[in-house]
Enzyme design. Sequence first.
Site, mmCIF file in Angstrom:
data_model
loop_
_atom_site.group_PDB
_atom_site.id
_atom_site.type_symbol
_atom_site.label_atom_id
_atom_site.label_comp_id
_atom_site.label_asym_id
_atom_site.label_seq_id
_atom_site.Cartn_x
_atom_site.Cartn_y
_atom_site.Cartn_z
ATOM 1 N N GLU A 116 -11.628 2.580 16.274
ATOM 2 C CA GLU A 116 -12.279 1.264 16.365
ATOM 3 C C GLU A 116 -13.746 1.436 16.003
ATOM 4 O O GLU A 116 -14.193 2.539 15.683
ATOM 5 C CB GLU A 116 -12.099 0.665 17.774
ATOM 6 C CG GLU A 116 -10.662 0.270 18.061
ATOM 7 C CD GLU A 116 -10.446 -0.408 19.410
ATOM 8 O OE1 GLU A 116 -11.439 -0.725 20.099
ATOM 9 O OE2 GLU A 116 -9.282 -0.623 19.775
ATOM 10 N N HIS A 164 -17.421 -10.255 21.345
ATOM 11 C CA HIS A 164 -16.432 -9.608 20.471
ATOM 12 C C HIS A 164 -16.473 -10.322 19.130
ATOM 13 O O HIS A 164 -16.452 -11.552 19.076
ATOM 14 C CB HIS A 164 -15.035 -9.684 21.084
ATOM 15 C CG HIS A 164 -14.071 -8.728 20.458
ATOM 16 N ND1 HIS A 164 -13.578 -8.903 19.186
ATOM 17 C CD2 HIS A 164 -13.534 -7.565 20.914
ATOM 18 C CE1 HIS A 164 -12.761 -7.894 18.901
ATOM 19 N NE2 HIS A 164 -12.730 -7.064 19.925
HETATM 20 C C1 SIN Z 1 -12.420 -3.482 23.944
HETATM 21 O O1 SIN Z 1 -13.014 -4.508 24.290
HETATM 22 O O2 SIN Z 1 -12.872 -2.383 24.175
HETATM 23 C C2 SIN Z 1 -11.155 -3.563 23.169
HETATM 24 C C3 SIN Z 1 -10.971 -4.914 22.674
HETATM 25 C C4 SIN Z 1 -10.216 -4.869 21.393
HETATM 26 O O3 SIN Z 1 -9.025 -4.591 21.432
HETATM 27 O O4 SIN Z 1 -10.836 -5.140 20.373
#
Ligand code: SIN
Length: 535
Positions: free
Chosen positions: A114, A235
Amino acid sequence: MGAGAEVDFLVVGAGVAGLRAAVELARHGEVLVVTKEALGESNTHYAQGGIAVAMEGEQDVALHLEDTVNAGDGIVYRPAAETLAAEGPLRVHELIEWGAKFDQTHGELLRTREGAHSLARILHANGDATGAEISRSLVAFARVHKAIRFAAWTRVTSLVTADNRVIGADLAEACPAEENCRPQRICARAVLIASGGAGQVYSDTTNPAVATGDGIALAAQAGAELADMEFYQFHPTALSLPGAPRFLLSEALRGEGAYLRNDRGERFMERYHPLLELAPRDVVARAIAREGMDAAGSARPVFLDMRHVTGHDLHKRFPGISAFLARHGLDLARDLIPVRPAAHYLMGGIRTDLEGRTNIAGLYAAGEAACTGVHGANRLASNSLLEGLVFGARAAQAMLADGPPLTRVECNEAAESPLPPDEERCVEEVIARLQRAMWTCAGLLRDDAALCEGLRTQAKCDFSLARLTQRGRFDRRLAEAQSLCRVAHAILRSALARTESRGAHFRNDYPQRNDQEFQKHSVLDRQGHIRFETW
Ligand code: SIN
């Protein structure tokens, strides 16, 4: 449990931090876990992407540490990040032993990547339902412990203090119909706040309805210090469809190759960061906000694009997301998915040391409700489930070690008074007004004038709620509105005081990072004063 009951340890919240703590505490005493809805309804349950953890030894741990520190934009409290990275593998192995099932192939744990991670280290479960699996396995493991009792649909109305220490809490049933609810006092050797975050303070959020910051507000009311409240993470990719909720579209989608495109079809992240779509979350969120607006300030769509991703059955890899999108007529493999940022995670919270201790004896905090400084100004993606495990266990160990005696105090039973319909409406209106003001005044981009405007609205909301409480009303929704107001106040005040831009806190009027003055953490004390401290 009757009025005046007692227990060794009271845990407020049944997400990953609260449950992990309860398991530890139950080895040495009786534990009561209270949660204001059904067991399992928590922010933890909705976490999609995964849990970041360095399972490959020392070098891996060192890299996880560096990624966490770099994402935090200069103010991660390094000992907290060291603790997280180093103790994480043990806590995850333990969780696997207790029954958590992470996705595997040929006996090997699968890992994804990520934003701002230098390598793929994120474990996931059932594709995109990692939080639900962690919650399921912890609830199942905790349920068989005889020393753990659960009180679902129960909320804490206040913390009970005596001689400057927290000695218990007043509880009320939190069922929708509170008519028959009687407050009960529970005395405890120590109380842990693990009640999660406060996404509901914003009109646009990925958080469930339960995320109203109650634990943070209760702790502040009892005199606990709050830290880093200006750092609220947005987000980048929540679904942006009229009439649909701001459903989270996991960062793991970008980890598996999704592009971001503007309404001209351009892959715009190359203009913002060398890591493109996998840049730190704050950078991506602001880039989407910028691309999502034309010169006249009108909204323009921004899209997540996975149409080019081959080698994966996207519907299998992301079953929950695919199913949700299908209900709204979208297909992850074939369609451009409209996205925009939404409030997601509070980096700040109740200030604690690395063992969950607050500035008030007997009161501890862990997980999203707490602030150890581990996230600095911007949390590294998928570090929060690990935070709950690591710091939940540590807080429990401190509660056991500090071992104060139980103090018994009689309960002052307050009269019950659920809200009549017109007052219920008034509370909902106040919440909606506060959420809108927070989104426009203390959102992704802030400045002095907007933050002051936000404070004025927050004060008006507070005043409206005070009129209801003066009438002796006692109601869950009213209490949640008060929690949101208190959290909003802390965010606005802290954001006004930090006259620089750093991580998730971006001020249009102070767009530069100012290390000389602000490479520090903000602390809001019980008198309402803000100071900046180096940790
Ligand atoms: C997170 O907030 O760490 C994960 C959220 C996501 O799945 O993007």
